[in-house]
Design a protein around this motif. Structure first.
Motif, PDB file in Angstrom:
ATOM      1  N   PRO A 282      92.381  19.741 -74.492  1.00  8.01           N
ATOM      2  CA  PRO A 282      92.771  19.472 -73.107  1.00  8.01           C
ATOM      3  C   PRO A 282      91.580  19.485 -72.159  1.00  8.01           C
ATOM      4  N   ILE A 283      91.622  18.593 -71.175  1.00  8.33           N
ATOM      5  CA  ILE A 283      90.561  18.549 -70.147  1.00  8.33           C
ATOM      6  C   ILE A 283      91.196  18.987 -68.822  1.00  8.33           C
TER       7      ILE A 283
ATOM      8  N   PHE B 107      81.803  22.082 -70.361  1.00  6.04           N
ATOM      9  CA  PHE B 107      81.782  21.551 -68.989  1.00  6.04           C
ATOM     10  C   PHE B 107      81.083  20.202 -68.966  1.00  6.04           C
ATOM     11  N   GLY B 108      81.791  19.168 -68.529  1.00  2.00           N
ATOM     12  CA  GLY B 108      81.199  17.840 -68.394  1.00  2.00           C
ATOM     13  C   GLY B 108      81.558  16.936 -69.560  1.00  2.00           C
ATOM     14  N   VAL B 109      82.698  16.212 -69.424  1.00  3.54           N
ATOM     15  CA  VAL B 109      83.153  15.350 -70.523  1.00  3.54           C
ATOM     16  C   VAL B 109      82.639  13.930 -70.309  1.00  3.54           C
ATOM     17  N   GLY B 110      81.321  13.781 -70.272  1.00  9.61           N
ATOM     18  CA  GLY B 110      80.710  12.458 -70.144  1.00  9.61           C
ATOM     19  C   GLY B 110      80.383  11.926 -71.525  1.00  9.61           C
ATOM     20  N   SER B 111      79.307  11.130 -71.628  1.00 10.94           N
ATOM     21  CA  SER B 111      79.023  10.534 -72.942  1.00 10.94           C
ATOM     22  C   SER B 111      78.648  11.604 -73.965  1.00 10.94           C
ATOM     23  N   LEU B 112      77.847  12.592 -73.568  1.00 10.39           N
ATOM     24  CA  LEU B 112      77.486  13.637 -74.540  1.00 10.39           C
ATOM     25  C   LEU B 112      78.646  14.622 -74.766  1.00 10.39           C
ATOM     26  N   GLY B 113      79.221  15.120 -73.674  1.00  8.45           N
ATOM     27  CA  GLY B 113      80.329  16.071 -73.795  1.00  8.45           C
ATOM     28  C   GLY B 113      81.484  15.485 -74.606  1.00  8.45           C
ATOM     29  N   GLY B 114      81.776  14.208 -74.348  1.00  9.01           N
ATOM     30  CA  GLY B 114      82.853  13.537 -75.081  1.00  9.01           C
ATOM     31  C   GLY B 114      82.542  13.470 -76.570  1.00  9.01           C
ATOM     32  N   ALA B 115      81.276  13.166 -76.887  1.00  9.14           N
ATOM     33  CA  ALA B 115      80.874  13.080 -78.299  1.00  9.14           C
ATOM     34  C   ALA B 115      81.024  14.444 -78.974  1.00  9.14           C
TER      35      ALA B 115
ATOM     36  N   ALA C 289      88.123  21.712 -72.185  1.00  9.59           N
ATOM     37  CA  ALA C 289      86.967  21.175 -71.476  1.00  9.59           C
ATOM     38  C   ALA C 289      87.296  21.056 -69.991  1.00  9.59           C
ATOM     39  N   PHE C 290      86.225  20.959 -69.175  1.00  7.85           N
ATOM     40  CA  PHE C 290      86.395  20.890 -67.728  1.00  7.85           C
ATOM     41  C   PHE C 290      85.571  19.738 -67.171  1.00  7.85           C
ATOM     42  N   ASP C 291      86.168  19.046 -66.212  1.00  4.42           N
ATOM     43  CA  ASP C 291      85.469  17.948 -65.540  1.00  4.42           C
ATOM     44  C   ASP C 291      86.086  17.818 -64.146  1.00  4.42           C
ATOM     45  N   VAL C 292      85.487  16.955 -63.330  1.00  7.43           N
ATOM     46  CA  VAL C 292      86.057  16.730 -61.998  1.00  7.43           C
ATOM     47  C   VAL C 292      86.537  15.286 -61.845  1.00  7.43           C
TER      48      VAL C 292
END
Ligand SMILES: NC(=O)c1ccc[n+]([C@@H]2O[C@H](COP(=O)([O-])OP(=O)(O)OC[C@H]3O[C@@H](n4cnc5c(N)ncnc54)[C@H](O)[C@@H]3O)[C@@H](O)[C@H]2O)c1
Length: 220
Positions: free
Chosen positions: A139-140, A98-106, A123-126
């Protein structure tokens, strides 16, 4: 009989946490020794590589059911197989993030996780620019689709890399959806029911230890 059938490990819930943290380290180093052509390895040899007391290594290895031979030590291939099995690295554990930001993406880009038995399958994001795309083939989806995807994927682990303010709320959603273990990267101390496993991980905590030791060495 296969190697795994021969392995009768003791109840892994009784293994002390520091031992569990050291075992993957031994595994990596035994693999390195194998690459160097070693067929047998003793705790003294591992000790020289990683600077941990040989008696501590022998004690840690006593939790995994492998016996070394006097003088020659442990058979390298068998030790690797036993450790990988014991640590759960041979079974792939599926996870959602949950949360594909800088850390989640890495983390989605990190191919190393699968070597340690963790496969992030979705993964999940908004964020509308991320939802519907893939990262490293993963997949996100929109967070609202989580319940539906739980039925589809049969996942038990959730990786939490969302902003701190929503850490508890997303945890509650994950647990309600059937997640049994949360790998929490947020600095928030999430609350969960007793039967849910939480592992808090912080890169920064290690950084503070390094700075502290560095300062200590400089003032010595
Ligand atoms: N443990 C560590 O060592 C470590 C290191 C870096 C960051 N962090 C923590 O990890 C978290 C993420 O940090 P970051 O730098 O990647 O932040 P970021 O802002 O780059 O990423 C956060 C992501 O979460 C998404 N998000 C927001 N609401 C959401 C929802 N309801 N469902 C799913 N996704 C949602 C955002 O769209 C964004 O993509 C923070 O809590 C931060 O403190 C921890």
């Amino acid at each position: 009989m296969t190697m795994n059938n021969q392995i009768q490990h003791k109840d892994s819930t009784k293994v002390p946490e520091p031992t569990l943290r050291r075992l993957p380290w031994y595994l990596s180093n035994v693999k390195l020794l194998k690459q160097k052509g070693e067929r047998y390895v003793s705790s003294t040899q591992i000790s020289k590589e990683i600077n941990i007391d040989a008696s501590q290594i022998a004690k840690d290895l006593s939790y995994v059911n492998i016996s070394g031979r006097t003088r020659v030590g442990y058979e390298v291939d068998a030790l690797i197989a036993v450790l990988e099995d014991f640590l759960g690295f041979t079974n792939m554990h599926k996870a959602f993030l949950f949360g594909v930001g800088s850390l989640g993406g890495a983390l989605l880009r990190d191919s190393g996780l699968s070597h340690f038995g963790l496969e992030i399958v979705a993964a999940f994001d908004v964020n509308p620019t991320l939802v519907g795309t893939t990262l490293n083939g993963i997949p996100i989806f929109h967070s609202d689709d989580f319940q539906e995807k739980m039925k589809e994927y049969g996942v038990h682990i959730g990786v939490l890399t969302v902003p701190i303010e929503i850490a508890q709320c997303i945890t509650d959603t994950m647990v309600a959806g059937g997640i049994k273990a949360v790998w929490n990267f947020t600095p928030f101390r999430i609350r969960v029911p007793e039967d849910i496993v939480v592992q808090n991980t912080s890169l920064y905590a290690h950084l503070a230890v390094m700075f502290n030791r560095l300062n200590f060495n400089e003032t010595e």
